[in-house]
Design an enzyme around this catalytic site. Structure first.
Site, short mmCIF file in Angstrom:
data_model
loop_
_atom_site.label_atom_id
_atom_site.label_comp_id
_atom_site.label_asym_id
_atom_site.label_seq_id
_atom_site.Cartn_x
_atom_site.Cartn_y
_atom_site.Cartn_z
N SER A 177 0.85 -1.20 0.00
CA SER A 177 0.00 0.00 0.00
C SER A 177 0.88 1.24 0.00
O SER A 177 1.62 1.50 0.96
CB SER A 177 -0.91 -0.01 1.24
OG SER A 177 -1.59 1.22 1.31
N HIS A 193 -1.43 -1.11 -4.26
CA HIS A 193 -2.67 -0.62 -3.68
C HIS A 193 -2.52 0.88 -3.43
O HIS A 193 -1.56 1.33 -2.80
CB HIS A 193 -2.92 -1.37 -2.37
CG HIS A 193 -4.21 -1.05 -1.70
ND1 HIS A 193 -5.42 -1.63 -2.05
CD2 HIS A 193 -4.50 -0.22 -0.67
CE1 HIS A 193 -6.37 -1.18 -1.27
NE2 HIS A 193 -5.85 -0.31 -0.42
N ASP A 215 -4.50 4.30 -1.93
CA ASP A 215 -5.60 4.74 -1.06
C ASP A 215 -6.00 6.16 -1.37
O ASP A 215 -5.21 7.09 -1.21
CB ASP A 215 -5.16 4.64 0.40
CG ASP A 215 -5.05 3.20 0.85
OD1 ASP A 215 -6.07 2.49 0.76
OD2 ASP A 215 -3.96 2.78 1.25
N MET A 260 -8.47 9.23 -0.41
CA MET A 260 -9.31 9.71 0.71
C MET A 260 -9.83 11.11 0.40
O MET A 260 -9.08 11.94 -0.11
CB MET A 260 -8.48 9.73 1.99
CG MET A 260 -7.88 8.38 2.34
SD MET A 260 -6.87 8.49 3.82
CE MET A 260 -6.19 6.82 3.87
N HIS A 279 -8.34 2.06 -4.05
CA HIS A 279 -9.31 1.98 -2.97
C HIS A 279 -9.89 3.37 -2.72
O HIS A 279 -9.21 4.25 -2.21
CB HIS A 279 -8.55 1.44 -1.73
CG HIS A 279 -9.37 1.35 -0.49
ND1 HIS A 279 -8.82 1.06 0.75
CD2 HIS A 279 -10.71 1.49 -0.27
CE1 HIS A 279 -9.76 1.03 1.66
NE2 HIS A 279 -10.92 1.29 1.08
N MET A 327 -11.87 5.66 -0.74
CA MET A 327 -12.53 5.97 0.54
C MET A 327 -13.21 7.31 0.35
O MET A 327 -12.72 8.37 0.78
CB MET A 327 -11.48 6.01 1.66
CG MET A 327 -11.06 4.62 2.11
SD MET A 327 -9.51 4.60 3.01
CE MET A 327 -8.39 4.39 1.64
N MET A 360 -12.23 -4.50 5.46
CA MET A 360 -11.31 -3.63 6.21
C MET A 360 -11.03 -4.26 7.58
O MET A 360 -11.95 -4.64 8.30
CB MET A 360 -11.92 -2.24 6.40
CG MET A 360 -12.01 -1.40 5.13
SD MET A 360 -10.48 -1.22 4.19
CE MET A 360 -9.41 -0.39 5.38
N ASP A 404 -7.25 -5.46 4.48
CA ASP A 404 -6.50 -4.20 4.42
C ASP A 404 -6.53 -3.55 5.79
O ASP A 404 -7.60 -3.22 6.29
CB ASP A 404 -7.15 -3.31 3.35
CG ASP A 404 -6.46 -1.97 3.16
OD1 ASP A 404 -5.34 -1.77 3.69
OD2 ASP A 404 -7.05 -1.12 2.45
C1 DX5 Z 1 -6.28 2.46 5.52
C2 DX5 Z 1 -5.87 2.08 4.12
C3 DX5 Z 1 -4.82 1.04 4.06
C4 DX5 Z 1 -3.50 1.41 4.70
C5 DX5 Z 1 -2.97 0.19 5.35
O1 DX5 Z 1 -7.33 3.35 5.49
O2 DX5 Z 1 -7.00 1.60 3.40
O3 DX5 Z 1 -4.61 0.58 2.73
O4 DX5 Z 1 -2.55 1.89 3.79
O5 DX5 Z 1 -1.82 0.52 6.06
P1 DX5 Z 1 -1.18 -0.46 7.13
O6 DX5 Z 1 -0.78 -1.71 6.42
O7 DX5 Z 1 0.00 0.32 7.62
O8 DX5 Z 1 -2.20 -0.71 8.19
ZN ZN Z 2 -6.64 0.61 1.37
#
Ligand code: DX5
Ligand code: ZN
Length: 224
Positions: free
Chosen positions: A8, A33, A35, A37, A66, A68, A137, A176
């Protein structure tokens, strides 16, 4: 069942993002991956389509994006245009989720449905005929580096059992949040086969070894 490890990028050094994305590919990541947000769905901002575009130009492995976001329906096309191979949207999003999943397919990307730790598995059962993957999650989304929530494990098993009983034994179940070799093994035993990990991979000087550790632990523990 294919076991895959997805580094990620959120846990990368943002001062060297391209080099970090390449490191994930060269050290054995099966896909990257990313993320996204929006500061509404989660109380944080991260990256946008330009980062996806940069990764697409630099890498050969698939990009798992992903979202969010409260309104993924309004933004997903920008991420497909930027090079996303699969898009994960949340069941908790404020939009017509099945319609958005179909629209993602219409635009040529794989579609996944994501479920937060406190949302019951039943909420996503109606989507299983549409999606290629389910993302469970294992932390509350919004930040990297959080601790794995063990209480999610029965839900992963519930989704795997439901998929097996309903003609979808090939469904990819991704986890994740707080994933390392120990938590990956627990998730694999519950039926997960795709493992997103940020801190446990980017935080290691020898990422290849870290990827292999998670992969070995997951392969040994996986129960279909
Ligand atoms: C959290 C993200 C994850 C995050 C995971 O909101 O969706 O993808 O990067 O990070 P670790 O592996 O450090 O928990
Ligand atoms: Zn994620």
């Amino acid at each position: 069942m294919q076991i895959q490890i997805l580094p990620s990028l959120l846990a990368a050094d943002f001062g060297a993002l391209r080099a970090e994305a390449l490191r994930a590919e060269n050290e054995g990541g099966d896909a990257l991956h990313l993320d996204i947000m929006d500061a509404h769905f989660v109380p944080n901002l991260s990256m946008g389509p330009d980062v996806v575009k940069m990764c697409k130009a630099a890498l050969h492995i698939p990009l798992s994006v992903h979202l969010m976001m409260t309104r993924p329906d309004q933004y997903f096309i920008k991420f497909i245009e930027a090079g996303a191979d699969s898009l994960l949207i949340h069941i908790e999003a404020d939009c017509d989720v099945p319609k958005t999943l179909h629209r993602i397919h219409d635009h040529g990307a794989k579609a996944g449905i994501t479920v937060n730790p406190d949302t019951p598995a039943q909420m996503i059962f109606p989507m299983l005929g549409i999606v290629e993957e389910v993302l469970c999650m294992t932390v509350h989304p919004g930040y990297g580096g959080q601790s794995f929530i063990h209480e999610v494990l029965p839900k992963i098993r519930e989704i795997r059992d439901y998929a097996n009983a309903n003609g979808a034994p090939e469904l990819d179940i991704m986890v994740d949040g707080g994933i390392n070799s120990e938590s990956a093994a627990e998730c694999a035993r519950a039926g997960a086969n795709l493992f997103v990990a940020g801190t446990a991979l980017f935080g290691e000087a020898d990422m290849k070894r870290a990827v292999n550790r998670v992969r070995t632990a997951a392969c040994e523990a996986f129960v279909s």
